[in-house]
Design a protein around this motif. Sequence first.
Motif: not given
Length: 333
Positions: A133-134, A143-144, A151-152, A207-209
């Motif tokens: 988590l950036t 990212f995965y 990085q995905e 996975y959005n914020f």
Amino acid sequence: MLILGIESSCDDTAAAVVEDGVRILSNVISSQNAFHQKYGGIVPEIASRKHVELILYVIEEALNKAGITLADPEAIAVTYKPGLVGSLLVGISAAKAIAYCYHKPLIGVNHIEAHAYANFMEHPDLEVPHLNLTVSGGHTLLFYVKSPTEQELLGGTLDDAVGEAYDKIAKFLNLGFPGGPIIDRLAKKGDPKAINFPRPLLNSGDYNFSFSGLKTAVTYYVKEAREQGKEIREEDLLASFQQAAIEVLVVKLLKAGEEKQVFTLTLSGGVAANSLLRKTLSEKGAEQGLKVVYPRLELCTDNAAIIAGLGYHLFKKGERSGLELSAIANLEF
Ligand code: KG4
Ligand code: ZN
């Protein structure tokens, strides 16, 4: 192998010398905070002018501290995206000049990927794949991570970055800039349950914020209280805001960890310095059998050691940038 890293994407002018992607010989940062303070945020024009004034001194100091000269690094790594174009161009121009004059390879580095890489610098035996988590002033990205250079992107913020929400709330309350560390400190003295602010997209199933609505909820709450002559304890307000913001990050990151079946979660970016985020994620992660790691504070916020560190891996992969390398404002994955 020595890499000289240069970073100027936002308001920090930075240069560093790193050996083999992990051993930091020098990490020099000249912060411009004092110049932007009175505006409550970064003024792009001031940022680029200050970079021009500072960049050569910062590079010189990084070389001196590392005990080397410009002839010594194997390659020059520089941030070319994302960021303020005027700011980025200063670092890129300096890097190009050095690369050209000293016949060194030039390596363009993505600032966000470098933030995530900070964890590999801190923990060289870091397990992959893991989730990162950036969280910074400009980005909130999940990212995965398959390797230091792969990085995905799983998701990100749909509006304000979490650090931006911290900074804007601090500006609204006249607390100073950057707001994150100030709010972090003041919130420790407040009651996080005092006000029940919204937890945006907590159960969105993706996975959005989103942090713009939360920021607005805080400012509306204050405006309404002021109109009604109601007294608010600032520490309670900030603790309640911080609780809501951090809860969303922690819950969604843990859920993503479960869904992606990884055993390690990493944090990076300026907001990774947040004490509540570090503590809550570590505690909740341990309950779920997940390892939580984050870099030391110096490697969380903007610096050039992470640029040189990731630059080393890109160099080893054979990636090179030509002298046509230019600044890109947005993140393009
Ligand atoms: O990564 P960074 O240094 O620069 C960007 O690339 O944006 O992150 C700066 C952000 C700012 O929004 C700042 O308020 C936030 O990181 N920050 C924090 C803390 N320390 C820095 N936010 C919350 N808590 C902190 N302790
Ligand atoms: Zn950054």
